[in-house]
Design an enzyme around this catalytic site. Structure first.
Site, PDB file in Angstrom:
ATOM      1  N   ASP A 502       0.810  -1.190  -0.103  1.00  0.00           N
ATOM      2  CA  ASP A 502       0.075   0.045   0.062  1.00  0.00           C
ATOM      3  C   ASP A 502       0.773   1.224   0.007  1.00  0.00           C
ATOM      4  O   ASP A 502       1.788   1.365   0.773  1.00  0.00           O
ATOM      5  CB  ASP A 502      -0.895  -0.105   1.343  1.00  0.00           C
ATOM      6  CG  ASP A 502      -2.171   0.807   1.085  1.00  0.00           C
ATOM      7  OD1 ASP A 502      -1.897   1.824   0.360  1.00  0.00           O
ATOM      8  OD2 ASP A 502      -3.028   0.744   1.696  1.00  0.00           O
ATOM      9  N   ASP A 566     -10.276   3.940  -2.208  1.00  0.00           N
ATOM     10  CA  ASP A 566     -10.792   3.062  -1.470  1.00  0.00           C
ATOM     11  C   ASP A 566     -12.300   3.119  -1.659  1.00  0.00           C
ATOM     12  O   ASP A 566     -12.962   3.838  -1.869  1.00  0.00           O
ATOM     13  CB  ASP A 566     -10.393   3.317   0.109  1.00  0.00           C
ATOM     14  CG  ASP A 566      -9.014   2.929   0.798  1.00  0.00           C
ATOM     15  OD1 ASP A 566      -8.428   2.522  -0.296  1.00  0.00           O
ATOM     16  OD2 ASP A 566      -8.936   3.601   1.667  1.00  0.00           O
TER      17      ASP A 566
END
Length: 750
Positions: A502, A566
């Protein structure tokens, strides 16, 4: 939770945080003061909380949109909002209940600390400088309640609401709603819900446990009217009227019956007796489409699997049928064996090559057979990964016990029998400091990572892990920056099969050079580190689609890459991401998959206060259908140990999953797009085509899709995939009524 809702009644407190996500905040009242604009600046100084501070040099921005879209595209860190509003005394004088002022800030990404006229009135999440470090609370609605008698409020004068925000990655600031100020009504503490895990389905009827909850510490009396509507037919089916006295922090419940089919809505209106104030709403009633698995054996695994020679093989044959099942495999290459009791194939293949394996599964009712092509070469993830990830339910509160609970439920509830096999631990597992030799260490929530991996592998499940190329993860835990070699060795020792990498804090250490190679570099470093070890690790680049990652992801040997920010459990988020995948389909292929983020069905919550997804049942059918058509990785994000009947039914339709797992490896493309509906088409390995007809409206749509408009023959054989029913040969065009935000998923053969 209880204290949060009753705090507005306790005038010894300045403020409390309203229920977030699980029970959405009420809309503002007609007399609400809307805060459309704010003064904004980056950086951090507590002086900016003072009402007397001059913010004339700050930028004016919309108060309900992330700052990245308003002139700060690459900024992460601290930012401040200052919103000014005159609060008239008449707001309190005219209120029926003069108890508490409400300051609503919508969502904040990630952490906020809020002041009213220089008085600190609350904080949600933890800043990097706080004891315990940074803890994100981005999914939470920020709603603060202040006693109406509190001296911090300046009636008939200007008030300054100052909001300090820390964004650890992705987008930042106040978003998904416009801030406002109003005075609470008693009705604001009333919620009506349908607990999904208590709904009872039968062939023709659905028993609905209607629950009314009083979240405030005061008695509320009123009348509840509940109506069952059939939206497709445009008529009311039944009604229920009940007078209710809800004592402080109490619940009332009753059962209603509804037809078990699409298009059924529960409409309700609770009218408070004393004031006439009303709580109105509508809930879509879930309905099941997937038939129960047959008692005879059926093999549900994708018929192809990729491994690298010399690496451990863990492959569970996914099969349904009445237990006990017995598994057999013929033609296994040297070094592999199958457990006849659970269908797990293990071992190591020494020689490269393609191996055709005959798999059979038997029980007392019959035999199922499948030809499995085991490709021992340089490509893994020949079909998109399927499994579970901890983030959307547990967030940073993830632990070994919670992971094992969901993993065991994956097995016990039969999801593994339909091909779900990855168990991925997301952020929040790392210790604050590394070992003396720089090795990464798990924190106390994970006492034995290698033991956890062994436990999963022994059950035929895969083990996933999370890290970041930056110094810190999105949750403020240790990343892999300058320790990639050590971390890769640790992951190999633990038996990791999947790595989510990430971006998070890497932009804080990346060179000033913004060339494409600068963005690629950290992912190449980890790629080279993990490939030194004899393990097949699916490599997921989680960097939100920066610099068109789908074009260069294969260069760093990534199998999947995030194409978007997201996801959260709203139609706007899911539909925006899913339909926004056009035209990326040409970048998907066996071994390389576009990743539109994890599933948002079931009980979600990102760490605390899990709640049923806010997607309607039809929106969830759209979600699973669209992700399957896109050939996307399918990673469940809910707490599987608490999965309800509807969600389990949604995730165990083998014909839907087979579209995602199709060996041709081609993603669907959009063929028809209007303001009201879209049609997506995915070619399949057997020559047929999967077709998704999506209604983007909030009302039923009567849609006709001419076959010629989607390059189909004039007389295809058509099958409804969700209901698993053949519809026969349908010439010229297909006409169907599609529910609001719903889908019809077809499989058509020439």
């Amino acid at each position: 939770m209880k204290d949060a809702m009753t705090g507005c009644m306790k005038h010894g407190w300045y403020v409390v945080l309203m229920i977030c996500f699980a029970l959405p905040a009420m809309a503002q009242h007609p007399d609400a003061l809307i805060l459309k604009e704010a003064a904004f600046t980056t950086g951090d100084s507590l002086q900016w909380a003072s009402p007397g501070y001059s913010d004339q040099h700050w930028k004016r921005i919309k108060a309900g949109e992330v700052w990245q879209s308003q002139g700060f595209p690459d900024y992460h860190g601290y930012g401040w909002y200052r919103m000014k509003v005159v609060i008239p005394r008449s707001l309190k004088q005219q209120a029926a209940w003069k108890d508490s002022l409400r300051i609503y800030l919508a969502h904040v990404n990630d952490v906020d600390e809020t002041w009213l006229n220089g008085v600190r009135i609350g904080q949600t999440g933890s800043f990097p400088h706080d004891i315990g470090g940074y803890v994100s609370k981005w999914p939470y609605i920020r709603e603060y309640h202040i006693p109406a008698a509190d001296k911090a409020i300046r009636w008939d004068a200007e008030n300054v609401i100052a909001v300090r925000v820390f964004d650890g990655g992705g987008t930042g600031g106040i978003f998904m709603g416009t801030p406002y100020v109003d005075l609470l009504r008693k009705i604001d503490g009333i919620r009506l819900t349908l607990p999904e895990d208590q709904i009872i389905f039968s062939d023709k009827k659905t028993a609905l446990p209607v629950r009314l909850t009083n979240l405030f510490n005061t008695t509320v009396k009123g009348t509840l009217r509940s109506d069952i509507f059939d939206l497709a037919a445009g008529k009311k089916i039944s009604s229920h009227m009940q007078t209710m006295i809800l004592t402080p922090e109490s619940k009332g419940a009753f059962i209603m019956e509804a037809p078990h089919r699409a298009g059924i809505r529960l409409r309700y209106c609770f009218t408070e007796t004393a004031t006439g104030h009303q709580l109105k709403g509508e809930l879509e009633v879930p309905y099941l489409q997937t038939p129960a698995p047959a008692p005879a054996p059926r093999i549900n695994s994708a018929p192809v699997y990729g491994v690298s020679p010399g690496t451990p093989v863990i492959f569970k044959v996914a099969a349904t049928g009445t237990a006990p099942l017995h598994y057999h495999a013929s033609g296994l290459p040297e070094g592999l064996m199958i457990d006849s009791t659970n269908g797990v194939i293990t071992g190591v293949i020494k020689q490269a090559g393609n191996y055709r394996i005959g798999v059979t599964v038997t029980n007392v009712l019959g035999v199922a057979a499948q030809s499995l092509l085991l490709k021992a070469g340089g490509t893994i993830a020949l079909t998109p990964p399927m499994g579970w990830n901890s983030w959307n339910c547990w967030g940073l509160s993830v632990s070994e016990d919670k992971v094992k609970s969901s993993a065991q439920a994956l097995l016990d509830k039969g999801l593994a029998d339909h091909g779900w096999n990855y168990i991925n631990v997301d952020d929040g597992w790392q210790q604050p400091q590394r070992a003396a030799d720089s090795s990464i260490l798990p924190n106390g929530k994970f006492p034995d990572m290698k033991g956890l991996g062994d436990w999963l592998h022994s059950r035929g499940l895969k083990f996933g892990m999370y890290s970041s190329p930056g110094p810190l993860t999105c949750g403020g835990f240790l990343g892999s920056y300058r320790n990639e070699e050590k971390d890769a060795a640790t992951y190999a020792n633990w038996g990791i099969d999947y790595l989510k990498y990430d971006w998070c804090s890497y932009d804080q250490v990346m060179p000033a050079d913004t060339s494409l190679e600068t963005f690629i570099h950290p992912f190449r470093v980890m790629q080279q580190a993990i490939r030194k070890y004899p393990r097949d690790i699916v490599y997921n680049l989680c960097q939100y689609g920066l610099r068109e990652v789908w074009k260069w992801g294969p260069q760093v040997d990534a199998q999947t890459w995030r194409t978007t920010e997201d996801i959260d459990d709203t139609w706007e988020s899911m539909a925006g991401i899913g339909f926004g995948q056009y035209p990326l389909e040409k970048y998907a292929r066996p071994g390389n998959w576009n990743d539109p983020d994890m599933m948002i069905v079931g009980q979600v919550g990102w760490g605390e206060n899990l709640h049923p997804t806010r997607l309607t049942p039809d929106e969830q059918y759209t979600h699973v259908s669209l992700w399957s058509l896109l050939a996307a990785p399918l990673l469940i994000g809910c707490d599987i140990s608490r999965i309800d009947t509807f969600t389990l039914n949604l995730l165990t339709n083998d014909e839907v999953l087979a579209i995602d797992q199709d060996t041709l490896g081609v993603a669907a493309g959009r063929r028809i797009a209007t303001a009201h509906y879209e049609v997506w088409v995915k070619p399949l390995a057997d020559g047929s085509k999967a077709i998704g007809i999506f209604n983007k409206d909030r009302q039923y749509r009567h849609l006709t899709v001419p076959w010629k408009d989607i390059n189909l023959s004039a007389k295809p054989r058509v099958r409804n995939v969700w209901t698993q029913r053949d519809l026969g040969v349908i010439p010229v065009a297909y006409t169907v009524d599609v529910p609001p935000h719903g889908v019809v998923l077809l499989r058509c053969s020439e």
